[in-house]
Scaffold this active site. Sequence first.
Site, PDB file in Angstrom:
ATOM      1  N   ASP A   1       0.852  -1.194   0.000  1.00 34.97           N
ATOM      2  CA  ASP A   1       0.000   0.000   0.000  1.00 34.97           C
ATOM      3  C   ASP A   1       0.884   1.238   0.000  1.00 34.97           C
ATOM      4  OD1 ASP A   1      -1.956   1.862   0.320  1.00 34.97           O
ATOM      5  OD2 ASP A   1      -2.706   1.146   2.234  1.00 34.97           O
TER       6      ASP A   1
ATOM      7  N   LYS B   1      -1.008  -1.890  -4.565  1.00 38.62           N
ATOM      8  CA  LYS B   1      -2.084  -0.903  -4.399  1.00 38.62           C
ATOM      9  C   LYS B   1      -1.528   0.508  -4.399  1.00 38.62           C
ATOM     10  CE  LYS B   1      -4.582  -0.470  -0.429  1.00 38.62           C
ATOM     11  NZ  LYS B   1      -5.510  -0.825   0.668  1.00 38.62           N
TER      12      LYS B   1
HETATM   13  P1  IMP Z   1       1.965  -0.629   3.688  1.00 37.24           P
HETATM   14  O1  IMP Z   1       3.036  -0.640   4.738  1.00 37.24           O
HETATM   15  O2  IMP Z   1       1.157   0.630   3.717  1.00 37.24           O
HETATM   16  O3  IMP Z   1       2.483  -0.940   2.301  1.00 37.24           O
HETATM   17  O4  IMP Z   1       0.919  -1.724   4.109  1.00 37.24           O
HETATM   18  C1  IMP Z   1       1.115  -3.042   3.803  1.00 37.24           C
HETATM   19  C2  IMP Z   1       0.391  -3.973   4.748  1.00 37.24           C
HETATM   20  O5  IMP Z   1      -0.839  -3.427   5.230  1.00 37.24           O
HETATM   21  C3  IMP Z   1       0.028  -5.245   4.008  1.00 37.24           C
HETATM   22  O6  IMP Z   1       1.036  -6.211   4.119  1.00 37.24           O
HETATM   23  C4  IMP Z   1      -1.268  -5.663   4.683  1.00 37.24           C
HETATM   24  O7  IMP Z   1      -0.992  -6.451   5.819  1.00 37.24           O
HETATM   25  C5  IMP Z   1      -1.902  -4.361   5.116  1.00 37.24           C
HETATM   26  N1  IMP Z   1      -2.863  -3.881   4.096  1.00 37.24           N
HETATM   27  C6  IMP Z   1      -2.690  -2.861   3.211  1.00 37.24           C
HETATM   28  N2  IMP Z   1      -3.773  -2.695   2.425  1.00 37.24           N
HETATM   29  C7  IMP Z   1      -4.655  -3.640   2.815  1.00 37.24           C
HETATM   30  C8  IMP Z   1      -5.985  -4.007   2.349  1.00 37.24           C
HETATM   31  O8  IMP Z   1      -6.574  -3.428   1.421  1.00 37.24           O
HETATM   32  N3  IMP Z   1      -6.566  -5.045   3.000  1.00 37.24           N
HETATM   33  C9  IMP Z   1      -5.974  -5.720   4.024  1.00 37.24           C
HETATM   34  N4  IMP Z   1      -4.733  -5.431   4.475  1.00 37.24           N
HETATM   35  C10 IMP Z   1      -4.079  -4.394   3.879  1.00 37.24           C
END
Ligand code: IMP
Length: 177
Positions: free
Chosen positions: A103, A131
């Site tokens: 994300d 995402k």
């Molecule tokens: P980041 O550190 O913002 O890239 O978030 C990554 C982590 O957040 C992922 O490994 C997921 O565990 C969680 N995450 C991010 N987006 C989603 C979603 O749409 N659904 C469920 N978990 C998410």
Amino acid sequence: MDPGKYKILFTEKEIHGRVKELGSGISEDYAGKSLVLVGILKGAFVFLADLMRNFEKLDVEVDFLGILSYGDKTSPSSPPKITKDLSIDIRGRDVLVIEDIIDTGGTLEKLIVHIERKKPASLKICSLIDKRGRMKSDRSIDYVGFEIDRGFLIGYGLDFGEKFRHLKEIRIYEEDS
Ligand code: IMP
Ligand code: MG
């Protein structure tokens, strides 16, 4: 939380088709090598289990790294934290990280620093979902299953408040219109 508010984004069949393609690509790229798969807990365990069963003629070991990113919220609040370290010694090994979804990329940056300190021979990243939309950082992901622009997803390992990981399909939250 009402699961009826989540509409199907990727069916079981679509996911399996894409996971099969990824498995073949990875098998070709690592042909003749010995690979350590590092699944990021908890979300990646379902994807990892399906992906590795699509490998052909690969010498594979599996380990897991626990990182807590979201807790029970739907957006990142505090910096990600390592909750479980690797048990396999990856020094000099070819490592492929398996993530469920990227994300903001904060979790990814944290785990790359953590793994690189252990001096693997190579480190690549495979994520079922990217995402990052238009906010893409300069970090390129080596293998991506699906790209989406926005939305909160559940199913196929992805949770909301630890629930819905068991769903065979991936669903997306729809705001009230
Ligand atoms: P980041 O550190 O913002 O890239 O978030 C990554 C982590 O957040 C992922 O490994 C997921 O565990 C969680 N995450 C991010 N987006 C989603 C979603 O749409 N659904 C469920 N978990 C998410
Ligand atoms: Mg995760």
